[in-house]
Write an enzyme that holds these catalytic residues in place. Sequence first.
Site, PDB file in Angstrom:
ATOM      1  N   ALA A  56       0.859  -1.195   0.000  1.00 16.90           N
ATOM      2  CA  ALA A  56       0.000   0.000   0.000  1.00 16.90           C
ATOM      3  C   ALA A  56       0.894   1.243   0.000  1.00 16.90           C
ATOM      4  CB  ALA A  56      -0.962   0.002   1.187  1.00 16.90           C
ATOM      5  N   HIS A  70       7.060   5.775   1.379  1.00 16.64           N
ATOM      6  CA  HIS A  70       7.847   4.588   1.024  1.00 16.64           C
ATOM      7  C   HIS A  70       8.790   4.892  -0.143  1.00 16.64           C
ATOM      8  CE1 HIS A  70       4.031   2.682   2.620  1.00 16.64           C
ATOM      9  NE2 HIS A  70       4.939   2.073   3.353  1.00 16.64           N
ATOM     10  N   ASP A 102       7.384   6.021  12.258  1.00 12.94           N
ATOM     11  CA  ASP A 102       7.240   4.991  13.299  1.00 12.94           C
ATOM     12  C   ASP A 102       8.481   5.060  14.194  1.00 12.94           C
ATOM     13  OD1 ASP A 102       4.731   3.581  12.382  1.00 12.94           O
ATOM     14  OD2 ASP A 102       5.933   3.499  10.566  1.00 12.94           O
ATOM     15  N   SER A 116       0.631   7.938   5.556  1.00  8.23           N
ATOM     16  CA  SER A 116       0.454   6.607   6.134  1.00  8.23           C
ATOM     17  C   SER A 116      -0.490   5.825   5.235  1.00  8.23           C
ATOM     18  CB  SER A 116      -0.163   6.734   7.530  1.00  8.23           C
ATOM     19  OG  SER A 116      -0.672   5.486   7.944  1.00  8.23           O
TER      20      SER A 116
HETATM   21  O1  PAF Z   1       6.565  -0.250   9.080  1.00  7.09           O
HETATM   22  C1  PAF Z   1       6.121  -1.249   8.485  1.00  7.09           C
HETATM   23  O2  PAF Z   1       5.597  -1.172   7.381  1.00  7.09           O
HETATM   24  C2  PAF Z   1       6.209  -2.608   9.164  1.00  7.09           C
HETATM   25  O3  PAF Z   1       6.046  -2.511  10.531  1.00  7.09           O
HETATM   26  C3  PAF Z   1       7.494  -3.362   8.802  1.00  7.09           C
HETATM   27  C4  PAF Z   1       8.724  -2.638   9.310  1.00  7.09           C
HETATM   28  C5  PAF Z   1       7.597  -3.564   7.306  1.00  7.09           C
HETATM   29  C6  PAF Z   1       7.480  -4.745   9.476  1.00  7.09           C
HETATM   30  O4  PAF Z   1       6.389  -5.503   9.061  1.00  7.09           O
END
Ligand code: PAF
Length: 285
Positions: free
Chosen positions: A33, A38, A151, A190
């Site tokens: 997603a 990202h 995070d 997010s």
């Molecule tokens: O931040 C995330 O997307 C998840 O917590 C991760 C680090 C990929 C672990 O599943």
Amino acid sequence: MQTVSTIDALRGQIAKLRGPDGASIGLVPTMGALHEGHLTLVRRAREACDHVVASIFVNPTQFGPGEDLDAYPRQLEADAAMLEAEGCALIWAPDVAAMYPQGFASNISVSGVSEGFCGADRPGHFDGVATVVCKLFHQVLPDIAFFGEKDWQQLAVIRAMARDLDLTQPHALSIIGVPTVREADGLAMSSRNRYLSADERAAAATLPRAMKEAIAKIEGGEQAPPALAALEQQLIGAGFSSVDYATLADAASLAPIEALSGASGRLLVAARIGGTRLIDNMAVG
Ligand code: PAF
């Protein structure tokens, strides 16, 4: 760009990417997603490494009962197109059986930094994160792994896990935290923002705004408790249903503090609007 979903295929592709000269590999772990946050991690990884591997795995062990595991958006094709456009070399997209084969019985639990905040609100969440990220590190064997600072507590847990398990000795894995990417109105990007209705989305922008106001007060010398109480009131007034936490903490240890001292502080907030839980954090001092 290839997408692989078995450990054997992953190992084969990683060996090819490394090549005879040992080209460097950057890992961007994700649950798919994908959004601009990202893609920023992928860009950062491309700058630092010869090849970028992105993992896409919605990790069931980090979701608690009643959380959004089933609803969590899954869009492998769209994610793959975005990653290819960013020059990602390989996608590691195992299914649950490949990640947790029959009889899987291990768990990594990091005490201390994982205990407050989201760890208190989501029991078992950080065990799930630490365990899957440790597995991803061993599966991909990256030189550098990239995580979003959004995070913040997760990043602290992963750093502690990697340090404690000797994964970050010289010439091995480095972990890089990348600053949060925000929408124009300040809301931290997010994958869960897509759960927000139009009204909730508009109200959600109060979160970063109220955080900045609280930070200005604390940096101006006010004690944290009244500044954070005002922040909570602002969120509730804007339509948030509850505030799980709004805490000033030491940025490294995550120990709550009442006022700024020498060490750098971090304001961490989790609050619910409609059925969505939003988290954010910002530097203080
Ligand atoms: O931040 C995330 O997307 C998840 O917590 C991760 C680090 C990929 C672990 O599943």
